[in-house]
Design an enzyme around this catalytic site. Structure first.
Site, PDB file in Angstrom:
ATOM      1  N   LYS A  12       0.859  -1.193   0.000  1.00 50.24           N
ATOM      2  CA  LYS A  12       0.000   0.000   0.000  1.00 50.24           C
ATOM      3  C   LYS A  12       0.888   1.234   0.000  1.00 50.24           C
ATOM      4  O   LYS A  12       1.741   1.398   0.872  1.00 50.24           O
ATOM      5  CB  LYS A  12      -0.918   0.005   1.223  1.00 50.24           C
ATOM      6  CG  LYS A  12      -1.967   1.107   1.188  1.00 50.24           C
ATOM      7  CD  LYS A  12      -3.068   0.790   0.170  1.00 50.24           C
ATOM      8  CE  LYS A  12      -4.104  -0.138   0.750  1.00 50.24           C
ATOM      9  NZ  LYS A  12      -5.254  -0.368  -0.166  1.00 50.24           N
ATOM     10  N   THR A  57      -3.198  -5.556   0.958  1.00 48.94           N
ATOM     11  CA  THR A  57      -2.599  -4.222   1.084  1.00 48.94           C
ATOM     12  C   THR A  57      -3.365  -3.382   2.087  1.00 48.94           C
ATOM     13  O   THR A  57      -2.783  -2.504   2.736  1.00 48.94           O
ATOM     14  CB  THR A  57      -2.557  -3.508  -0.282  1.00 48.94           C
ATOM     15  OG1 THR A  57      -3.889  -3.293  -0.758  1.00 48.94           O
ATOM     16  CG2 THR A  57      -1.771  -4.311  -1.298  1.00 48.94           C
ATOM     17  N   ASP A  58      -4.664  -3.657   2.230  1.00 50.33           N
ATOM     18  CA  ASP A  58      -5.435  -2.929   3.232  1.00 50.33           C
ATOM     19  C   ASP A  58      -4.923  -3.238   4.635  1.00 50.33           C
ATOM     20  O   ASP A  58      -4.932  -2.369   5.517  1.00 50.33           O
ATOM     21  CB  ASP A  58      -6.915  -3.303   3.116  1.00 50.33           C
ATOM     22  CG  ASP A  58      -7.797  -2.437   4.004  1.00 50.33           C
ATOM     23  OD1 ASP A  58      -7.917  -1.230   3.721  1.00 50.33           O
ATOM     24  OD2 ASP A  58      -8.340  -2.965   5.001  1.00 50.33           O
ATOM     25  N   PHE A 166      32.852  30.933 -12.047  1.00 56.73           N
ATOM     26  CA  PHE A 166      32.859  29.869 -13.049  1.00 56.73           C
ATOM     27  C   PHE A 166      33.581  30.389 -14.281  1.00 56.73           C
ATOM     28  O   PHE A 166      33.072  31.232 -15.010  1.00 56.73           O
ATOM     29  CB  PHE A 166      31.426  29.431 -13.412  1.00 56.73           C
ATOM     30  CG  PHE A 166      31.395  28.208 -14.299  1.00 56.73           C
ATOM     31  CD1 PHE A 166      31.930  27.002 -13.863  1.00 56.73           C
ATOM     32  CD2 PHE A 166      30.841  28.273 -15.570  1.00 56.73           C
ATOM     33  CE1 PHE A 166      31.906  25.880 -14.680  1.00 56.73           C
ATOM     34  CE2 PHE A 166      30.805  27.151 -16.383  1.00 56.73           C
ATOM     35  CZ  PHE A 166      31.337  25.944 -15.947  1.00 56.73           C
ATOM     36  N   ARG A 183      29.342  35.380  -9.013  1.00 62.36           N
ATOM     37  CA  ARG A 183      28.004  34.982  -9.459  1.00 62.36           C
ATOM     38  C   ARG A 183      27.180  34.454  -8.295  1.00 62.36           C
ATOM     39  O   ARG A 183      27.698  34.135  -7.220  1.00 62.36           O
ATOM     40  CB  ARG A 183      28.099  33.901 -10.542  1.00 62.36           C
ATOM     41  CG  ARG A 183      28.624  32.570 -10.031  1.00 62.36           C
ATOM     42  CD  ARG A 183      28.466  31.458 -11.052  1.00 62.36           C
ATOM     43  NE  ARG A 183      28.888  30.161 -10.505  1.00 62.36           N
ATOM     44  CZ  ARG A 183      28.687  28.997 -11.089  1.00 62.36           C
ATOM     45  NH1 ARG A 183      28.052  28.947 -12.256  1.00 62.36           N
ATOM     46  NH2 ARG A 183      29.090  27.868 -10.531  1.00 62.36           N
ATOM     47  N   GLN A 231      30.225  21.478  -8.849  1.00 65.37           N
ATOM     48  CA  GLN A 231      30.794  20.158  -8.561  1.00 65.37           C
ATOM     49  C   GLN A 231      31.694  20.214  -7.331  1.00 65.37           C
ATOM     50  O   GLN A 231      31.662  19.318  -6.475  1.00 65.37           O
ATOM     51  CB  GLN A 231      31.602  19.650  -9.761  1.00 65.37           C
ATOM     52  CG  GLN A 231      30.754  19.204 -10.943  1.00 65.37           C
ATOM     53  CD  GLN A 231      30.503  20.307 -11.939  1.00 65.37           C
ATOM     54  OE1 GLN A 231      30.446  21.491 -11.567  1.00 65.37           O
ATOM     55  NE2 GLN A 231      30.338  19.941 -13.199  1.00 65.37           N
ATOM     56  N   ASN A 257      21.517  23.371 -11.136  1.00 67.39           N
ATOM     57  CA  ASN A 257      22.140  24.692 -11.040  1.00 67.39           C
ATOM     58  C   ASN A 257      21.076  25.719 -11.416  1.00 67.39           C
ATOM     59  O   ASN A 257      20.755  25.898 -12.594  1.00 67.39           O
ATOM     60  CB  ASN A 257      23.346  24.789 -11.972  1.00 67.39           C
ATOM     61  CG  ASN A 257      24.233  25.980 -11.648  1.00 67.39           C
ATOM     62  OD1 ASN A 257      23.798  26.910 -10.989  1.00 67.39           O
ATOM     63  ND2 ASN A 257      25.471  25.941 -12.116  1.00 67.39           N
ATOM     64  N   HIS A 259      20.124  28.807 -12.427  1.00 70.35           N
ATOM     65  CA  HIS A 259      20.869  29.914 -13.014  1.00 70.35           C
ATOM     66  C   HIS A 259      20.223  31.266 -12.705  1.00 70.35           C
ATOM     67  O   HIS A 259      19.002  31.427 -12.778  1.00 70.35           O
ATOM     68  CB  HIS A 259      20.963  29.742 -14.533  1.00 70.35           C
ATOM     69  CG  HIS A 259      21.652  28.481 -14.950  1.00 70.35           C
ATOM     70  ND1 HIS A 259      22.936  28.176 -14.588  1.00 70.35           N
ATOM     71  CD2 HIS A 259      21.216  27.435 -15.703  1.00 70.35           C
ATOM     72  CE1 HIS A 259      23.280  27.010 -15.108  1.00 70.35           C
ATOM     73  NE2 HIS A 259      22.240  26.536 -15.780  1.00 70.35           N
TER      74      HIS A 259
END
Length: 307
Positions: A12, A57-58, A166, A183, A231, A257, A259
């Site tokens: 479930k 499942t119940d 970067f 940045r 990274q 990332n 931006h």
């Protein structure tokens, strides 16, 4: 028979259970989304439709709610361990149980002294607001002998408004990106870490403290790393956790990332001195990697989509 049965499981999914613990006037909330997956001797139900080995499942749903009452919810991991152990040990046909849990955090609502007195209480300790930050996640797997606990979080949005660069990257005829020496670095952290606790013979970690500390070290590394690439920041985040938490052997990150591009304000006669940015939601760079304790074999799936 031209076909045979391959891997199978059932259970479930997404049982939403909220446990309120009342400590006098002070209340505590645990809000979980629990998914149960069971596997074992289930050939007959697929081939002939015989349900002789099938726990409904119940019933697994009912067990989740009953265990919230019987065992309480100390932590997502501990609750998942209780459930996995129960299903494997109480049902002979079940050989493996996988419990996936998402936890939603709440924080207390601060009230004024005047309002507290108005409703007849010295201090309100039962009102909460859902936190809008990350979702805590756990996956507990048990086969009757060995445990695997993978925990982590998703949707934790973080940003450094400076101390990020970067530049020096490969350039070809299609490269238009300008090198950046100051940045914004922003991402939505999705992280999973694997515990080296695998047996009942070992001392069990303090799951709540471990999560809080792993999150703390992750955020501190993000804030304290002067980043030359996402990274590099990812590796520092993972290394800080593994070096600080002996119970964790492996961590995998998926970091988009997010931006932020400087807006050209020159058409308006204005200078943009790293002040006004356009936040682009797509496309985005996606940085993914695993950080391991030396000598450890990786076990967290590379694709964490369904983890």
């Amino acid at each position: 028979m031209p076909t045979i049965l391959g891997q199978n499981q059932y259970g479930k999914a997404e049982n939403r259970v909220v446990k309120i613990t009342r400590d006098g006037d002070t209340h505590h909330i645990k809000d979980l989304n629990v998914s149960v997956a069971l596997s074992g001797d289930m050939d007959d139900v697929h081939y002939s439709g015989s349900n002789a080995n099938v726990l409904p499942t119940d019933t697994t749903k009912n067990t989740v709610f009953a265990f919230a009452k019987e065992h309480g919810i100390e932590s997502a991991e501990q609750f998942g361990i209780h459930l996995a152990r129960h299903f494997v040990s109480s049902q002979e046909p079940i050989h493996r149980a996988r419990i996936r849990i998402e936890e939603y955090a709440w924080e207390r609502i601060a009230t004024s002294d005047g309002n507290s007195k108005f409703i007849g209480a010295d201090e309100v300790k039962h009102s909460f607001a859902r936190k809008g930050q990350e979702t805590r996640v756990s996956q507990i797997t048990y086969d009757g002998e060995n445990w695997e606990v993978i925990s982590g979080l998703k949707d934790l949005t973080v940003m450094n408004s400076t101390n990020s660069e970067f530049w020096g990257y490969v350039k070809d005829r299609y490269t238009t990106l300008k090198e950046a020496y100051d940045r914004i670095l922003a991402t939505d952290v999705s992280a999973r870490w694997r515990y080296n606790w695998t047996s009942d013979e070992q001392r069990m970690p303090n799951w709540e403290k471990s999560y809080e500390q792993a999150r703390k070290h992750m955020l501190q590394a993000f804030a304290e790393t002067y980043s030359l690439s996402l990274q590099q920041t990812l590796y520092q985040m993972g290394s800080r956790i593994i070096n600080s938490r002996s119970e964790i052997d492996e961590i995998r990150f998926s970091l988009p990332n997010n931006h932020h591009f400087l807006v050209d304000l020159e058409p308006f006669g204005l200078k943009n001195d790293n002040e006004v940015y356009f936040a682009a939601d797509r496309p985005y760079g996606l940085i993914e990697a695993t950080v391991l304790r030396d000598g450890v074999e990786p076990k967290i799936p590379v694709d964490m989509t369904n983890l």
